[in-house]
Design an enzyme around this catalytic site. Structure first.
Site, PDB file in Angstrom:
ATOM      1  N   LEU A  72     -15.692   3.071  10.376  1.00 15.19           N
ATOM      2  CA  LEU A  72     -15.513   4.354  11.060  1.00 15.19           C
ATOM      3  C   LEU A  72     -14.083   4.441  11.594  1.00 15.19           C
ATOM      4  CD1 LEU A  72     -18.868   4.236  13.127  1.00 15.19           C
ATOM      5  CD2 LEU A  72     -18.529   5.025  10.777  1.00 15.19           C
ATOM      6  N   GLY A  73     -13.297   5.306  10.966  1.00 17.29           N
ATOM      7  CA  GLY A  73     -11.901   5.479  11.393  1.00 17.29           C
ATOM      8  C   GLY A  73     -11.512   6.926  11.196  1.00 17.29           C
ATOM      9  N   GLU A 115     -14.449  -0.400  15.766  1.00 16.30           N
ATOM     10  CA  GLU A 115     -13.985  -1.592  16.482  1.00 16.30           C
ATOM     11  C   GLU A 115     -13.708  -1.314  17.957  1.00 16.30           C
ATOM     12  OE1 GLU A 115     -10.562  -3.224  14.398  1.00 16.30           O
ATOM     13  OE2 GLU A 115     -11.554  -2.867  12.489  1.00 16.30           O
ATOM     14  N   ASN A 116     -13.369  -0.055  18.251  1.00 11.70           N
ATOM     15  CA  ASN A 116     -12.860   0.219  19.604  1.00 11.70           C
ATOM     16  C   ASN A 116     -13.689   1.139  20.484  1.00 11.70           C
ATOM     17  OD1 ASN A 116     -10.218  -1.165  19.429  1.00 11.70           O
ATOM     18  ND2 ASN A 116      -9.940   0.262  17.736  1.00 11.70           N
ATOM     19  N   GLY A 141     -10.837   8.076   8.325  1.00 15.26           N
ATOM     20  CA  GLY A 141     -11.789   8.244   7.232  1.00 15.26           C
ATOM     21  C   GLY A 141     -12.949   7.315   7.532  1.00 15.26           C
ATOM     22  N   ARG A 176     -11.988  15.629   7.474  1.00 16.17           N
ATOM     23  CA  ARG A 176     -12.792  15.942   6.281  1.00 16.17           C
ATOM     24  C   ARG A 176     -14.193  16.385   6.691  1.00 16.17           C
ATOM     25  NH1 ARG A 176     -11.257  10.297   3.983  1.00 16.17           N
ATOM     26  NH2 ARG A 176      -9.181  10.678   3.152  1.00 16.17           N
ATOM     27  N   GLU A 196      -8.163  -5.418   5.429  1.00 21.12           N
ATOM     28  CA  GLU A 196      -8.104  -5.040   4.014  1.00 21.12           C
ATOM     29  C   GLU A 196      -6.963  -5.756   3.285  1.00 21.12           C
ATOM     30  OE1 GLU A 196      -9.187  -0.568   3.749  1.00 21.12           O
ATOM     31  OE2 GLU A 196      -8.727  -0.930   5.832  1.00 21.12           O
ATOM     32  N   ARG A 224      -2.710  -2.044  -3.365  1.00 16.17           N
ATOM     33  CA  ARG A 224      -3.908  -1.252  -3.125  1.00 16.17           C
ATOM     34  C   ARG A 224      -3.864  -0.058  -4.081  1.00 16.17           C
ATOM     35  NH1 ARG A 224      -4.888   3.468   1.048  1.00 16.17           N
ATOM     36  NH2 ARG A 224      -7.103   3.742   0.686  1.00 16.17           N
ATOM     37  N   LYS A 251       3.271   0.746   3.107  1.00 13.38           N
ATOM     38  CA  LYS A 251       2.972  -0.319   4.063  1.00 13.38           C
ATOM     39  C   LYS A 251       3.005  -1.651   3.329  1.00 13.38           C
ATOM     40  CE  LYS A 251      -0.258   2.478   6.704  1.00 13.38           C
ATOM     41  NZ  LYS A 251      -1.630   2.864   6.542  1.00 13.38           N
ATOM     42  N   ASN A 306       0.865  -1.177   0.000  1.00 13.37           N
ATOM     43  CA  ASN A 306       0.000   0.000   0.000  1.00 13.37           C
ATOM     44  C   ASN A 306       0.905   1.232   0.000  1.00 13.37           C
ATOM     45  OD1 ASN A 306      -1.782   2.067   0.517  1.00 13.37           O
ATOM     46  ND2 ASN A 306      -2.705   1.126   2.329  1.00 13.37           N
ATOM     47  N   HIS A 350     -12.965   2.542   0.609  1.00 13.96           N
ATOM     48  CA  HIS A 350     -12.921   1.511   1.667  1.00 13.96           C
ATOM     49  C   HIS A 350     -13.578   0.207   1.187  1.00 13.96           C
ATOM     50  CE1 HIS A 350     -13.042   4.974   4.838  1.00 13.96           C
ATOM     51  NE2 HIS A 350     -11.790   4.554   4.707  1.00 13.96           N
ATOM     52  N   ARG A 378     -10.268   9.477  20.117  1.00 13.71           N
ATOM     53  CA  ARG A 378      -9.979   9.296  21.552  1.00 13.71           C
ATOM     54  C   ARG A 378      -9.826  10.627  22.262  1.00 13.71           C
ATOM     55  NH1 ARG A 378      -5.651   4.773  20.182  1.00 13.71           N
ATOM     56  NH2 ARG A 378      -5.589   6.196  18.445  1.00 13.71           N
ATOM     57  N   ASP A 393      -8.530  13.159  16.320  1.00 13.24           N
ATOM     58  CA  ASP A 393      -8.501  11.806  16.864  1.00 13.24           C
ATOM     59  C   ASP A 393      -9.709  11.566  17.778  1.00 13.24           C
ATOM     60  OD1 ASP A 393      -6.122   9.541  17.415  1.00 13.24           O
ATOM     61  OD2 ASP A 393      -7.650   9.721  18.989  1.00 13.24           O
TER      62      ASP A 393
HETATM   63  P1  ADP Z   1      -7.531   5.007   9.259  1.00  9.46           P
HETATM   64  O1  ADP Z   1      -8.778   5.553   8.631  1.00  9.46           O
HETATM   65  O2  ADP Z   1      -6.369   5.942   9.188  1.00  9.46           O
HETATM   66  O3  ADP Z   1      -7.228   3.585   8.855  1.00  9.46           O
HETATM   67  P2  ADP Z   1      -8.252   3.848  11.796  1.00  9.46           P
HETATM   68  O4  ADP Z   1      -9.276   2.918  11.225  1.00  9.46           O
HETATM   69  O5  ADP Z   1      -7.035   3.262  12.395  1.00  9.46           O
HETATM   70  O6  ADP Z   1      -7.863   4.997  10.810  1.00  9.46           O
HETATM   71  O7  ADP Z   1      -9.015   4.712  12.925  1.00  9.46           O
HETATM   72  C1  ADP Z   1      -8.381   5.711  13.634  1.00  9.46           C
HETATM   73  C2  ADP Z   1      -9.409   6.314  14.577  1.00  9.46           C
HETATM   74  O8  ADP Z   1      -9.844   5.312  15.500  1.00  9.46           O
HETATM   75  C3  ADP Z   1      -8.864   7.466  15.400  1.00  9.46           C
HETATM   76  O9  ADP Z   1      -9.799   8.528  15.424  1.00  9.46           O
HETATM   77  C4  ADP Z   1      -8.724   6.847  16.783  1.00  9.46           C
HETATM   78  O10 ADP Z   1      -8.889   7.789  17.802  1.00  9.46           O
HETATM   79  C5  ADP Z   1      -9.887   5.884  16.782  1.00  9.46           C
HETATM   80  N1  ADP Z   1      -9.721   4.900  17.862  1.00  9.46           N
HETATM   81  C6  ADP Z   1      -8.805   3.931  17.986  1.00  9.46           C
HETATM   82  N2  ADP Z   1      -8.930   3.313  19.177  1.00  9.46           N
HETATM   83  C7  ADP Z   1      -9.952   3.925  19.832  1.00  9.46           C
HETATM   84  C8  ADP Z   1     -10.589   3.786  21.099  1.00  9.46           C
HETATM   85  N3  ADP Z   1     -10.198   2.863  21.959  1.00  9.46           N
HETATM   86  N4  ADP Z   1     -11.609   4.607  21.408  1.00  9.46           N
HETATM   87  C9  ADP Z   1     -12.008   5.566  20.552  1.00  9.46           C
HETATM   88  N5  ADP Z   1     -11.467   5.743  19.343  1.00  9.46           N
HETATM   89  C10 ADP Z   1     -10.459   4.944  18.983  1.00  9.46           C
END
Ligand code: ADP
Length: 402
Positions: free
Chosen positions: A209-210, A334-335, A212, A241, A387, A90, A14, A7, A179, A285, A283
């Protein structure tokens, strides 16, 4: 067969080497800050890790370092590059030239080049990397796996914008979605899970949800709509964004601030979303932390994001005339129990009985987890995305069919 998944970004690369018999990751790594100060490679193999700081001026040097990491006698995982059966790349945007993954021969390379302008920040780096692989490892076949391909099954009414048709025909301006490998992977996993339980699986909404974020409607295993558009700026607001906005705002911001159109687009892409609304961080978090400490704009950004995701779930339930399952994936999906809880509010009428207690447990963080109560008509699943595995699987399939 061993597949190398690559990627390539403009300043990063990566990689993962995957043994396809067992779908085991033999090693993976990331080369960062290519062409910049402080470039380095982080290479992980087994439970070990090496970090090599080096001057990495360009992608050729980066790729040569990568190869060295694969075959190195101390931290490599193969004896020679001959063991690499194929390379899966990718590629962000396929335009209308491809609607599925493809082997990259000369003909395909020309087509890839013809759509490079559609993702100017990504496609040129992806293409350059394929060319590099072709010249450095001429015997190894290269396959392009597109972020957009899974969405090619969208019906035209979902793909098209309300702009003059000639503009679409002339410049290929329509919704493509991104995605795709993630939506494909998690919807496939959800279908396997639901089928094993004898449950319906024809109507799934996948929420990636990340940093992006995008949401897709997957009907009978095929994407019928998705929230991102011609570019990844569309849909829900994201880390930086803006997501969907009134298009007239672009000119308004440019006029009022004196920024050029290009600068305004960049502003909406890189300084908006969570970062722009909260003034705290892109971010999730950090946003949750600030909101918990009483920062109102951080709370507003959280609420806006959750509300926008909810609206997509609701509209896709109508698009599919029902809903069997909602999947959460990506770093936030996921988190973050907090975001999942916010998003699942007001969804009871859809037949969702969300298990709020289980949602907060450790089990529901970063693992496959069913968050629906037994009586829930709609399943709510957390499914970690993969992915790279989708890229490796498609690469293997294409190379074996050559
Ligand atoms: P990308 O789109 O760059 O692949 P990721 O899928 O890794 O990004 O997602 C990153 C986002 O996930 C960040 O906003 C990060 O804060 C959030 N995230 C990761 N772990 C947690 C958590 N434990 N609680 C809340 N948000 C989280």
């Amino acid at each position: 067969m061993k597949v190398l998944v690559v990627n390539a970004g403009s300043s990063s690369l990566k990689y993962q080497l995957i043994e396809m018999e067992t779908e085991t990751v033999l090693c993976k790594g990331v080369i960062e800050k290519i062409g910049l100060e402080g470039s380095l490679i982080t290479h992980k193999y087994g439970d070990q890790k090496v970090v090599i700081e080096d001057t990495i001026n360009d992608h050729t040097k980066a790729f040569n370092l990568l190869i060295d990491c694969l075959v190195n006698k101390d931290y490599g995982v193969i004896d020679s590059v001959e063991e690499i059966g194929a390379i899966g790349h990718r590629v962000v945007h396929s335009g209308e030239e491809f609607d599925s993954s493809t082997y990259v021969g000369d003909e395909e390379m020309k087509k890839l080049q013809s759509v490079a302008h559609l993702a100017p920040l990504h496609n040129p780096a992806n293409i350059a990397c394929i060319q590099l692989c072709k010249s450095l490892l001429p015997k190894v076949p290269n396959v392009a796996v597109f972020d957009t391909a899974f969405h090619s099954t969208m019906p035209k009414k979902a793909k098209m914008y309300g702009i003059p048709y000639e503009i679409y025909e002339k410049y290929q301006i329509r919704r493509y979605g991104f995605h795709g490998t993630s939506h494909k992977f998690v919807s496939g996993e959800a279908i396997n899970y639901l089928t094993s339980k004898g449950l319906p699986c024809g109507k799934i909404v996948t929420c990636h949800l990340g940093n992006g974020s995008s949401i897709s409607a997957v009907k009978d295993g095929k994407c019928v709509d998705t929230s991102m558009g011609m570019t990844p700026m569309a849909g829900v607001m994201m880390g930086t964004r803006c997501g969907d906005i009134d298009p007239a705002i672009v000119e308004m911001i440019a006029d009022n601030t004196g920024m050029s159109l290009k600068e305004t687009t960049n502003y909406l892409n890189k300084q908006s979303g969570f970062a722009g609304v909260s003034g705290v961080s892109s971010d999730a978090r950090e946003l949750c932390k600030a909101a918990a400490e009483g920062n109102e704009r951080a709370q507003l950004a959280k609420d806006m994001f959750a509300y926008q995701v909810q609206k997509f779930i609701g509209s896709y339930a109508v698009a599919m005339n029902g809903l069997d399952c909602v999947v959460f994936t990506g770093g936030i999906g996921e988190n973050s129990w907090e975001f999942r809880e916010l998003i699942m509010q007001n969804t009871e009428f859809l037949g969702i009985a969300f298990d709020q207690e289980k949602n907060k447990t450790k089990e529901a963080r970063g693992n496959f987890c069913d968050l629906s109560k037994p009586e829930s008509k709609v399943k709510v699943l957390v499914i970690p995305t993969n992915e790279e595995l989708v890229i490796a699987r498609e690469t293997k399939e294409i190379v074996q069919s050559l």
